[in-house]
Design a protein around this motif. Structure first.
Motif, mmCIF file in Angstrom:
data_model
loop_
_atom_site.group_PDB
_atom_site.id
_atom_site.type_symbol
_atom_site.label_atom_id
_atom_site.label_comp_id
_atom_site.label_asym_id
_atom_site.label_seq_id
_atom_site.Cartn_x
_atom_site.Cartn_y
_atom_site.Cartn_z
ATOM 1 N N HIS A 136 -13.839 -6.948 -1.250
ATOM 2 C CA HIS A 136 -13.563 -7.492 -2.596
ATOM 3 C C HIS A 136 -12.549 -7.174 -3.174
ATOM 4 C CE1 HIS A 136 -17.902 -8.338 -1.938
ATOM 5 N NE2 HIS A 136 -17.583 -9.395 -2.316
ATOM 6 N N PRO A 137 -11.982 -5.795 -3.384
ATOM 7 C CA PRO A 137 -10.924 -5.535 -4.148
ATOM 8 C C PRO A 137 -9.630 -6.136 -3.513
ATOM 9 C CG PRO A 137 -12.387 -3.631 -3.862
ATOM 10 C CD PRO A 137 -12.935 -4.778 -2.776
ATOM 11 N N HIS A 138 -9.492 -5.958 -2.132
ATOM 12 C CA HIS A 138 -8.192 -6.314 -1.474
ATOM 13 C C HIS A 138 -8.109 -7.785 -1.470
ATOM 14 C CE1 HIS A 138 -5.157 -6.430 1.445
ATOM 15 N NE2 HIS A 138 -5.661 -7.055 2.134
ATOM 16 N N PHE A 139 -9.118 -8.485 -1.200
ATOM 17 C CA PHE A 139 -9.328 -10.207 -1.264
ATOM 18 C C PHE A 139 -8.824 -10.495 -2.634
ATOM 19 C CE2 PHE A 139 -11.935 -11.248 2.585
ATOM 20 C CZ PHE A 139 -11.334 -10.353 3.354
ATOM 21 N N LEU A 140 -9.433 -9.883 -3.763
ATOM 22 C CA LEU A 140 -9.294 -10.116 -5.130
ATOM 23 C C LEU A 140 -7.749 -9.919 -5.563
ATOM 24 C CD1 LEU A 140 -10.609 -11.478 -7.693
ATOM 25 C CD2 LEU A 140 -11.069 -9.136 -8.178
ATOM 26 N N LYS A 141 -7.391 -8.959 -5.187
ATOM 27 C CA LYS A 141 -5.753 -8.610 -5.427
ATOM 28 C C LYS A 141 -4.841 -9.666 -5.169
ATOM 29 C CE LYS A 141 -2.109 -4.892 -4.800
ATOM 30 N NZ LYS A 141 -1.978 -3.799 -4.242
ATOM 31 N N LEU A 142 -5.036 -9.958 -3.659
ATOM 32 C CA LEU A 142 -4.349 -11.082 -2.912
ATOM 33 C C LEU A 142 -4.347 -12.301 -3.731
ATOM 34 C CD1 LEU A 142 -4.605 -9.899 0.678
ATOM 35 C CD2 LEU A 142 -2.686 -9.878 -0.766
ATOM 36 N N ASP B 277 -13.742 -41.346 -6.971
ATOM 37 C CA ASP B 277 -13.856 -40.909 -8.133
ATOM 38 C C ASP B 277 -14.944 -39.781 -8.278
ATOM 39 O OD1 ASP B 277 -12.020 -42.499 -9.429
ATOM 40 O OD2 ASP B 277 -13.410 -44.381 -9.511
ATOM 41 N N THR B 278 -15.197 -39.113 -7.429
ATOM 42 C CA THR B 278 -16.290 -38.169 -7.380
ATOM 43 C C THR B 278 -15.439 -36.620 -6.791
ATOM 44 O OG1 THR B 278 -17.127 -38.367 -5.182
ATOM 45 C CG2 THR B 278 -18.169 -39.412 -7.202
ATOM 46 N N LEU B 279 -16.104 -35.583 -7.436
ATOM 47 C CA LEU B 279 -15.518 -34.345 -6.904
ATOM 48 C C LEU B 279 -16.695 -33.515 -6.103
ATOM 49 C CD1 LEU B 279 -16.940 -31.814 -8.665
ATOM 50 C CD2 LEU B 279 -15.314 -32.391 -10.288
ATOM 51 N N LYS B 280 -16.408 -32.644 -4.978
ATOM 52 C CA LYS B 280 -17.387 -31.975 -4.233
ATOM 53 C C LYS B 280 -17.404 -30.622 -4.704
ATOM 54 C CE LYS B 280 -15.616 -33.083 -0.352
ATOM 55 N NZ LYS B 280 -15.418 -33.151 1.239
ATOM 56 N N PHE B 281 -18.722 -30.026 -4.842
ATOM 57 C CA PHE B 281 -18.777 -28.412 -5.346
ATOM 58 C C PHE B 281 -20.093 -28.183 -4.505
ATOM 59 C CE2 PHE B 281 -21.799 -30.596 -8.228
ATOM 60 C CZ PHE B 281 -22.753 -29.673 -8.273
ATOM 61 N N SER B 282 -20.052 -26.800 -4.418
ATOM 62 C CA SER B 282 -20.989 -26.089 -3.912
ATOM 63 C C SER B 282 -21.363 -24.887 -4.587
ATOM 64 C CB SER B 282 -21.016 -25.538 -2.530
ATOM 65 O OG SER B 282 -22.075 -25.054 -1.822
ATOM 66 N N LEU B 283 -22.403 -24.565 -5.041
ATOM 67 C CA LEU B 283 -23.138 -23.265 -5.594
ATOM 68 C C LEU B 283 -23.296 -22.265 -4.411
ATOM 69 C CD1 LEU B 283 -24.013 -21.610 -8.242
ATOM 70 C CD2 LEU B 283 -26.173 -22.303 -7.714
ATOM 71 N N ILE B 284 -22.350 -21.111 -4.323
ATOM 72 C CA ILE B 284 -22.749 -19.981 -3.145
ATOM 73 C C ILE B 284 -23.455 -19.029 -3.683
ATOM 74 C CG2 ILE B 284 -21.119 -18.460 -1.880
ATOM 75 C CD1 ILE B 284 -20.664 -21.598 -1.318
ATOM 76 N N ARG B 285 -24.461 -18.791 -2.983
ATOM 77 C CA ARG B 285 -25.541 -17.852 -3.079
ATOM 78 C C ARG B 285 -25.485 -16.683 -2.281
ATOM 79 N NH1 ARG B 285 -29.122 -20.482 -6.360
ATOM 80 N NH2 ARG B 285 -29.412 -22.689 -6.245
ATOM 81 N N GLU B 286 -24.694 -16.827 -1.077
ATOM 82 C CA GLU B 286 -24.733 -15.520 -0.200
ATOM 83 C C GLU B 286 -24.103 -14.488 -0.929
ATOM 84 O OE1 GLU B 286 -23.741 -12.376 2.191
ATOM 85 O OE2 GLU B 286 -22.127 -13.817 1.218
ATOM 86 N N PRO B 287 -24.762 -13.279 -1.145
ATOM 87 C CA PRO B 287 -24.311 -12.365 -2.123
ATOM 88 C C PRO B 287 -22.951 -11.867 -1.913
ATOM 89 C CG PRO B 287 -26.429 -11.720 -1.322
ATOM 90 C CD PRO B 287 -25.985 -12.836 -0.298
ATOM 91 N N ASN B 288 -22.259 -11.612 -0.629
ATOM 92 C CA ASN B 288 -20.977 -11.233 -0.746
ATOM 93 C C ASN B 288 -19.997 -12.264 -1.172
ATOM 94 O OD1 ASN B 288 -20.914 -8.432 0.517
ATOM 95 N ND2 ASN B 288 -22.284 -9.581 1.947
ATOM 96 N N TRP B 289 -19.957 -13.427 -0.756
ATOM 97 C CA TRP B 289 -19.302 -14.513 -1.241
ATOM 98 C C TRP B 289 -19.350 -14.609 -2.600
ATOM 99 C CZ3 TRP B 289 -15.290 -15.960 1.804
ATOM 100 C CH2 TRP B 289 -15.458 -15.682 3.311
ATOM 101 N N ASN B 290 -20.497 -14.762 -3.077
ATOM 102 C CA ASN B 290 -20.784 -14.968 -4.675
ATOM 103 C C ASN B 290 -20.346 -13.862 -5.277
ATOM 104 O OD1 ASN B 290 -22.581 -14.299 -7.057
ATOM 105 N ND2 ASN B 290 -23.136 -16.360 -6.643
ATOM 106 N N LYS B 291 -20.373 -12.580 -4.743
ATOM 107 C CA LYS B 291 -19.647 -11.617 -5.738
ATOM 108 C C LYS B 291 -18.153 -11.676 -5.714
ATOM 109 C CE LYS B 291 -18.821 -6.716 -5.887
ATOM 110 N NZ LYS B 291 -19.274 -5.423 -5.011
ATOM 111 N N LEU B 292 -17.568 -12.318 -4.623
ATOM 112 C CA LEU B 292 -16.070 -12.643 -4.664
ATOM 113 C C LEU B 292 -15.827 -13.633 -5.700
ATOM 114 C CD1 LEU B 292 -13.205 -12.073 -3.619
ATOM 115 C CD2 LEU B 292 -13.739 -13.869 -1.919
ATOM 116 N N LEU B 293 -16.653 -14.687 -5.653
ATOM 117 C CA LEU B 293 -16.359 -15.757 -6.813
ATOM 118 C C LEU B 293 -16.541 -15.313 -8.239
ATOM 119 C CD1 LEU B 293 -17.868 -18.657 -4.547
ATOM 120 C CD2 LEU B 293 -15.568 -18.330 -5.098
ATOM 121 N N PHE B 294 -17.372 -14.382 -8.169
ATOM 122 C CA PHE B 294 -17.798 -13.882 -9.705
ATOM 123 C C PHE B 294 -16.749 -13.412 -10.070
ATOM 124 C CE2 PHE B 294 -19.175 -10.423 -12.242
ATOM 125 C CZ PHE B 294 -19.917 -11.070 -13.337
ATOM 126 N N GLN B 295 -15.944 -12.382 -9.204
ATOM 127 C CA GLN B 295 -14.809 -11.792 -9.525
ATOM 128 C C GLN B 295 -13.557 -12.282 -9.768
ATOM 129 O OE1 GLN B 295 -14.853 -8.826 -6.252
ATOM 130 N NE2 GLN B 295 -15.783 -7.512 -7.408
#
Length: 162
Positions: A9-15, A98-116
């Protein structure tokens, strides 16, 4: 005993914060590209999906939803890509019909990265980009059970891929 799979997470987030874009080779060997929505340009194509870490982020990208539509997103048990009308206040973004696509990511590791990252983030899956980093962790939207649904603001629902 297998090695626990996580993201750096820290490395990915920094980049990601440095450039606003990050290509990751995930556990299946496919490359995904994460991008800040303000970096998106029309020449980049419309096959991007907004990734959310929390159900309340839907309000920032989509029209006001009915309780039925919110419940569908909140209680979905499998990875799902939703197609919806965009919120009128969001800047130009990747739209198809005229529509966008989205997904709510629940997998804990990917969710944490998105949260950060702390804001809705665009992803392009299975890109040809050269990976900046890699992880053994599987990206949830590559699951064979990934569904696609249209959700309307009035509660209309249409299964696009089951």
């Amino acid at each position: 005993m297998s090695k626990k799979q996580t993201l750096d997470h820290p490395h990915f987030l920094k980049l990601f914060k440095k450039e606003g874009i990050l290509s990751i080779k995930e556990g299946n060997g496919k490359v995904i590209t994460l991008m800040s929505p303000d970096k998106w340009r029309s020449e980049m194509g419309n096959d991007w999906i907004y990734l959310l870490f929390d159900i309340f982020q839907i309000r920032s990208i989509c029209e006001q939803y009915s309780e039925v539509s919110l419940d569908i997103v909140e209680f979905a048990s499998k990875p799902t890509i939703y197609h919806s009308k965009p919120n009128r206040v969001i800047p130009e973004g990747p739209l198809i019909n005229d529509t966008l696509k989205f997904s709510l990511i629940r997998e804990p590791n990917w969710n944490k990265l998105l949260f950060q990252i702390s804001k809705p983030t665009l992803v392009k899956i299975a890109t040809e980009a050269k990976a900046d980093v890699k992880t053994d962790l599987l990206f949830p939207l590559f699951s064979p059970g990934t569904k696609e649904m249209y959700l309307g603001a009035e509660g209309d629902v249409k299964i696009l891929k089951g």
